[in-house]
Design an enzyme around this catalytic site. Structure first.
Site, PDB file in Angstrom:
ATOM      1  N   ASP A 167      34.171 -75.707  20.663  1.00 56.35           N
ATOM      2  CA  ASP A 167      34.256 -76.512  19.444  1.00 56.35           C
ATOM      3  C   ASP A 167      33.844 -77.948  19.778  1.00 56.35           C
ATOM      4  O   ASP A 167      34.392 -78.553  20.706  1.00 56.35           O
ATOM      5  CB  ASP A 167      35.680 -76.491  18.886  1.00 56.35           C
ATOM      6  CG  ASP A 167      35.787 -77.248  17.573  1.00 56.35           C
ATOM      7  OD1 ASP A 167      35.546 -76.643  16.524  1.00 56.35           O
ATOM      8  OD2 ASP A 167      36.104 -78.466  17.618  1.00 56.35           O
ATOM      9  N   LEU A 168      32.864 -78.478  19.045  1.00 59.82           N
ATOM     10  CA  LEU A 168      32.431 -79.856  19.262  1.00 59.82           C
ATOM     11  C   LEU A 168      33.475 -80.806  18.680  1.00 59.82           C
ATOM     12  O   LEU A 168      33.848 -80.682  17.518  1.00 59.82           O
ATOM     13  CB  LEU A 168      31.072 -80.096  18.603  1.00 59.82           C
ATOM     14  CG  LEU A 168      29.931 -79.180  19.074  1.00 59.82           C
ATOM     15  CD1 LEU A 168      28.635 -79.558  18.374  1.00 59.82           C
ATOM     16  CD2 LEU A 168      29.763 -79.258  20.588  1.00 59.82           C
ATOM     17  N   ASP A 210      30.818 -76.317  13.540  1.00 64.18           N
ATOM     18  CA  ASP A 210      30.587 -76.786  14.909  1.00 64.18           C
ATOM     19  C   ASP A 210      31.258 -75.879  15.933  1.00 64.18           C
ATOM     20  O   ASP A 210      31.544 -76.298  17.044  1.00 64.18           O
ATOM     21  CB  ASP A 210      31.109 -78.220  15.065  1.00 64.18           C
ATOM     22  CG  ASP A 210      32.603 -78.323  14.765  1.00 64.18           C
ATOM     23  OD1 ASP A 210      33.153 -77.386  14.158  1.00 64.18           O
ATOM     24  OD2 ASP A 210      33.211 -79.337  15.138  1.00 64.18           O
TER      25      ASP A 210
END
Length: 307
Positions: A167-168, A210
């Site tokens: 996960d960004l 994301d």
């Protein structure tokens, strides 16, 4: 018969025919054309069998390609022409059967071309449905299919399987402050790094927004640690080159013994990734499930990353 039942039967027939491969399908089509030709001869010139030649032509085109379909079409026309001569059809002019054979070839050629266009369109649609348009990675549905397949292979071979959730961090902030175009560039960069870094046997997917997932077959905890840490280094370098200090939270779960279901694998990696985010983000957490080291590694370890 219901629509679902019909689709299942068609899918089963498609899987069966795909086992023959291109050359096998061409061989079957040739045999089919020969059988229609024999039937054409036995029924005589008064009953036309021309329509039935479309079966072998369509089969060769769909599974063998346009060139194979046209080849079977040409052979079918020779068979038809031969049966007309053998049955002694009293044409008023010897050119007529040649002309009729050419007309049939034109009809078969058009049919083969249309089937080729239809097949290519379906393949493109399937690829679009399975692939994330922005990053070029697998989409969620295709990834889940791959996970089911790899999980079945791991259960059969008794091999480890690792799933990582990526996960960004603060991606929404990138979109809000720098715009969605910059956010798309970040996602594309992530996709490029994943494709470049992972092995050919690995699978990378964008699950949405994301969030990304990595499927590493035959990777235990130590192997997965090397792969993911190398990935983080590559992401850090790629983002730094673009002047973006983007970090990520990653949960990596290695199953030394096959998990019971794909849902269990997904839930374990997803939960570990969110545990990293709750602890402050920008880190990797590893967990090993099953095997002799399960108890020692159950809580995993967290390593900071500055991707």
């Amino acid at each position: 018969m219901s629509d679902d039942a019909l689709l299942r039967r068609l899918a089963a027939a498609d899987r069966f025919l795909n086992r023959f491969g291109r050359h096998g399908i061409v061989g079957l089509s040739l045999v089919g054309a020969l059988l229609v030709g024999a039937l054409d001869y036995l029924t005589g010139y008064e009953i036309s069998m021309s329509l039935f030649y479309l079966g072998p032509v369509a089969l060769a085109t769909w599974y063998g390609g346009r060139r194979a379909g046209i080849g079977i079409a040409l052979i079918s026309c020779f068979f038809w022409y031969g049966t007309q001569l053998a049955t002694g059809n009293p044409y008023s002019n010897s050119v007529i059967p040649v002309w009729n054979a050419l007309i049939r070839f034109g009809f078969f050629f058009i049919t083969s071309s249309l089937l080729t266009a239809l097949r290519d369109g379906l393949v493109r649609q399937q690829q679009l449905a399975r692939t994330d348009a922005l990053t070029g990675l697998y989409g969620r549905r295709a990834f889940e299919e791959r996970l089911e397949h790899q999980l079945a292979m791991a259960q059969r071979r008794k091999t480890p399987l690792t799933l990582a959730y990526v996960d960004l961090d603060n991606f929404k902030l990138v979109n809000d402050t720098l715009g969605h175009a910059e956010g798309d560039r970040v996602l594309r960069t992530t996709g490029q790094v994943l494709k470049k870094t992972l092995r050919k046997t690995d699978t990378a997917a964008r699950l949405g927004g994301d969030e990304f997932a990595l499927l590493l077959p035959e990777s235990d905890g130590h192997g997965a640690k090397r792969v993911v840490e190398n990935l983080v280094d590559e992401l850090r370098e790629a983002f730094s080159a673009n002047g973006r200090a983007v970090t990520c939270s990653i949960g990596v779960v290695s199953f030394l013994e096959p998990a019971r279901s794909a849902a269990e694998v997904l839930a374990a990696a997803d939960a570990l990734m969110y545990e990293v985010k709750r602890r402050g983000r920008a880190a990797i957490a590893f967990r090993v499930v099953g095997g002799a080291f399960a108890e020692a590694d159950r809580e995993g370890g967290a390593a900071k990353n500055g991707a």
